[in-house]
Design an enzyme around this catalytic site. Structure first.
Site, PDB file in Angstrom:
ATOM      1  N   SER A  43       3.825  -1.921  10.378  1.00  0.00           N
ATOM      2  CA  SER A  43       5.279  -1.961  10.599  1.00  0.00           C
ATOM      3  C   SER A  43       5.898  -3.319  10.257  1.00  0.00           C
ATOM      4  O   SER A  43       6.830  -3.783  10.923  1.00  0.00           O
ATOM      5  CB  SER A  43       5.625  -1.567  12.037  1.00  0.00           C
ATOM      6  OG  SER A  43       5.200  -0.229  12.292  1.00  0.00           O
TER       7      SER A  43
ATOM      8  N   GLU B 100      -4.968  -4.884  10.576  1.00  0.00           N
ATOM      9  CA  GLU B 100      -3.960  -3.837  10.766  1.00  0.00           C
ATOM     10  C   GLU B 100      -4.230  -3.106  12.084  1.00  0.00           C
ATOM     11  O   GLU B 100      -5.027  -2.154  12.116  1.00  0.00           O
ATOM     12  CB  GLU B 100      -4.019  -2.828   9.619  1.00  0.00           C
ATOM     13  CG  GLU B 100      -3.748  -3.430   8.260  1.00  0.00           C
ATOM     14  CD  GLU B 100      -3.215  -2.400   7.282  1.00  0.00           C
ATOM     15  OE1 GLU B 100      -2.122  -2.627   6.752  1.00  0.00           O
ATOM     16  OE2 GLU B 100      -3.856  -1.364   7.069  1.00  0.00           O
TER      17      GLU B 100
ATOM     18  N   GLY C  53       3.059  -1.069   4.247  1.00  0.00           N
ATOM     19  CA  GLY C  53       3.054   0.358   3.943  1.00  0.00           C
ATOM     20  C   GLY C  53       4.455   0.823   3.592  1.00  0.00           C
ATOM     21  O   GLY C  53       4.955   0.600   2.487  1.00  0.00           O
ATOM     22  N   GLY C  54       5.125   1.458   4.557  1.00  0.00           N
ATOM     23  CA  GLY C  54       6.437   2.071   4.328  1.00  0.00           C
ATOM     24  C   GLY C  54       7.430   1.182   3.587  1.00  0.00           C
ATOM     25  O   GLY C  54       8.081   1.633   2.632  1.00  0.00           O
TER      26      GLY C  54
ATOM     27  N   ASN D 288       0.866  -1.184   0.000  1.00  0.00           N
ATOM     28  CA  ASN D 288       0.000   0.000   0.000  1.00  0.00           C
ATOM     29  C   ASN D 288       0.902   1.233   0.000  1.00  0.00           C
ATOM     30  O   ASN D 288       1.484   1.574   1.031  1.00  0.00           O
ATOM     31  CB  ASN D 288      -0.892  -0.037   1.245  1.00  0.00           C
ATOM     32  CG  ASN D 288      -1.745   1.213   1.381  1.00  0.00           C
ATOM     33  OD1 ASN D 288      -1.797   2.044   0.472  1.00  0.00           O
ATOM     34  ND2 ASN D 288      -2.413   1.341   2.505  1.00  0.00           N
ATOM     35  N   TRP D 289       1.007   1.859  -1.147  1.00  0.00           N
ATOM     36  CA  TRP D 289       1.939   2.993  -1.274  1.00  0.00           C
ATOM     37  C   TRP D 289       1.399   4.258  -0.607  1.00  0.00           C
ATOM     38  O   TRP D 289       2.124   5.231  -0.447  1.00  0.00           O
ATOM     39  CB  TRP D 289       2.204   3.299  -2.754  1.00  0.00           C
ATOM     40  CG  TRP D 289       2.864   2.200  -3.522  1.00  0.00           C
ATOM     41  CD1 TRP D 289       3.173   0.927  -3.089  1.00  0.00           C
ATOM     42  CD2 TRP D 289       3.314   2.261  -4.882  1.00  0.00           C
ATOM     43  NE1 TRP D 289       3.775   0.210  -4.097  1.00  0.00           N
ATOM     44  CE2 TRP D 289       3.868   1.004  -5.210  1.00  0.00           C
ATOM     45  CE3 TRP D 289       3.294   3.258  -5.865  1.00  0.00           C
ATOM     46  CZ2 TRP D 289       4.407   0.734  -6.469  1.00  0.00           C
ATOM     47  CZ3 TRP D 289       3.827   2.988  -7.118  1.00  0.00           C
ATOM     48  CH2 TRP D 289       4.380   1.733  -7.412  1.00  0.00           C
ATOM     49  N   LYS D 290       0.126   4.254  -0.260  1.00  0.00           N
ATOM     50  CA  LYS D 290      -0.518   5.438   0.335  1.00  0.00           C
ATOM     51  C   LYS D 290      -0.281   6.657  -0.578  1.00  0.00           C
ATOM     52  O   LYS D 290      -0.246   6.506  -1.787  1.00  0.00           O
ATOM     53  CB  LYS D 290      -0.031   5.650   1.773  1.00  0.00           C
ATOM     54  CG  LYS D 290      -0.165   4.360   2.604  1.00  0.00           C
ATOM     55  CD  LYS D 290       0.031   4.540   4.066  1.00  0.00           C
ATOM     56  CE  LYS D 290      -0.131   3.193   4.772  1.00  0.00           C
ATOM     57  NZ  LYS D 290      -0.023   3.259   6.222  1.00  0.00           N
TER      58      LYS D 290
ATOM     59  N   GLY E 204       2.821   2.386  10.870  1.00  0.00           N
ATOM     60  CA  GLY E 204       3.760   3.503  10.732  1.00  0.00           C
ATOM     61  C   GLY E 204       4.460   3.893  12.030  1.00  0.00           C
ATOM     62  O   GLY E 204       5.076   4.949  12.117  1.00  0.00           O
TER      63      GLY E 204
ATOM     64  N   GLU F 210      -6.780   4.662   8.054  1.00  0.00           N
ATOM     65  CA  GLU F 210      -6.563   6.088   7.730  1.00  0.00           C
ATOM     66  C   GLU F 210      -7.802   6.676   7.071  1.00  0.00           C
ATOM     67  O   GLU F 210      -8.132   7.844   7.279  1.00  0.00           O
ATOM     68  CB  GLU F 210      -5.314   6.224   6.835  1.00  0.00           C
ATOM     69  CG  GLU F 210      -4.045   5.967   7.635  1.00  0.00           C
ATOM     70  CD  GLU F 210      -2.886   5.414   6.828  1.00  0.00           C
ATOM     71  OE1 GLU F 210      -2.924   5.478   5.582  1.00  0.00           O
ATOM     72  OE2 GLU F 210      -1.935   4.904   7.463  1.00  0.00           O
TER      73      GLU F 210
ATOM     74  N   HIS G  56      -9.399   1.006   5.125  1.00  0.00           N
ATOM     75  CA  HIS G  56      -8.133   1.279   5.803  1.00  0.00           C
ATOM     76  C   HIS G  56      -8.382   2.236   6.970  1.00  0.00           C
ATOM     77  O   HIS G  56      -9.198   3.154   6.861  1.00  0.00           O
ATOM     78  CB  HIS G  56      -7.119   1.878   4.814  1.00  0.00           C
ATOM     79  CG  HIS G  56      -5.733   1.861   5.377  1.00  0.00           C
ATOM     80  ND1 HIS G  56      -5.311   2.770   6.314  1.00  0.00           N
ATOM     81  CD2 HIS G  56      -4.693   1.025   5.169  1.00  0.00           C
ATOM     82  CE1 HIS G  56      -4.060   2.490   6.653  1.00  0.00           C
ATOM     83  NE2 HIS G  56      -3.657   1.432   5.966  1.00  0.00           N
TER      84      HIS G  56
END
Ligand code: 13P
Length: 252
Positions: A214, A169, A235-236, A9-11, A175, A99, A97
């Site tokens: 993470s 998640e 993610g990251g 997930n590149w966000k 993150g 977010e 998600h």
């Protein structure tokens, strides 16, 4: 055997050029992905068409959007519909998600609309659930997750449910560098599967349940070794081809 999936997930990250490079680097390293493991990349909307073109006829990696509208079409300025995503073509869409639930006030009701529209266009939803730290500290986490599942996934019919990928998640792990322990992940994944089995019976045995929060090359092997963890939503670490491929290699 359940599907094994590692999704990135590149966000809201990368320029189109950076996204193109990232996909090319992933494609160049596909020999590091063990047989039977499917990768999915979820770039921003603006990149989807270009990346679909780069992926060509390949099934792996698959392509996901990070959201879709809760309306079919029409005067909804700024929204992107499920049918537009299907026409890219995209195979998957991330929905629910944390977010989006938190910053864009997405509710169970809008998520159910989105899931139905996505399914009607042949997209496979990657449906995210997760509790905040306060829920876990007050021992409410199982209740929070069951409510998120009950209000959305449990409203689907069995044929639709078969297409669903779940991502657990925990919000406190996203993150933050604080990954859930493999025991915490397994405990919740087993709970999710058992909860879904109350509505869908044996079908829940085939539902891929991914862990997100993470996840990185140094902890993926431990988490993925758990019996009810079928992969990750990253993610990251999905923004670096080398890390993303190393995570996918953690299934070996
Ligand atoms: P991080 O891997 O950056 O913690 O993000 C997880 C996530 O939210 C994936 O959807």
């Amino acid at each position: 055997m359940r599907e094994k999936i590692v999704a990135g997930n590149w966000k809201m990250n990368t320029s189109i050029e950076e996204g193109r490079q990232l996909v090319e680097d992933i494609l160049a390293g596909m020999d590091r992905v063990p047989e039977g493991v499917s990768l999915i990349v979820a770039p921003p909307f603006t990149h989807l068409f270009l990346i679909a073109h780069l992926l060509g006829n390949r099934k792996n990696p698959g392509l996901a959007a990070q959201n879709c509208a809760d309306k079919k079409s029409g005067a909804y300025t700024g929204e992107v519909s499920a049918s537009m995503l299907a026409s890219v073509p995209c195979g998957y869409v991330i929905l629910g998600h944390s977010e989006r639930r938190e910053y864009y006030a997405e509710t169970d009701q809008t998520l159910l609309e989105k899931i139905k529209l996505a399914l009607s266009e042949g997209l496979r939803p990657i449906f995210c659930v997760g509790e905040v730290l306060e829920d876990r500290e007050s021992n409410m986490h199982f209740q929070v997750i069951s409510s998120q599942l009950r209000e959305v996934l449990c409203q689907l019919g069995p044929e639709d449910f078969k297409k669903i990928i779940v991502a657990y998640e925990p919000v406190w792990a996203i993150g933050t560098g604080n990954t859930a322990t493999s025991d915490q992940a397994q405990e919740m994944h087993a709970f999710i599967r058992a909860f879904l089995a109350e509505t869908f019976g044996d079908l829940a045995e085939s539902t891929p349940i991914l862990y997100g929060g993470s996840c990185k090359p140094s902890n993926a092997r431990d988490i993925f070794s758990q019996p009810d963890v079928d992969g990750g939503l990253i993610g990251g670490a999905s923004l670096k081809a080398d890390d993303f491929l190393a995570i996918a290699g953690s299934f070996a």
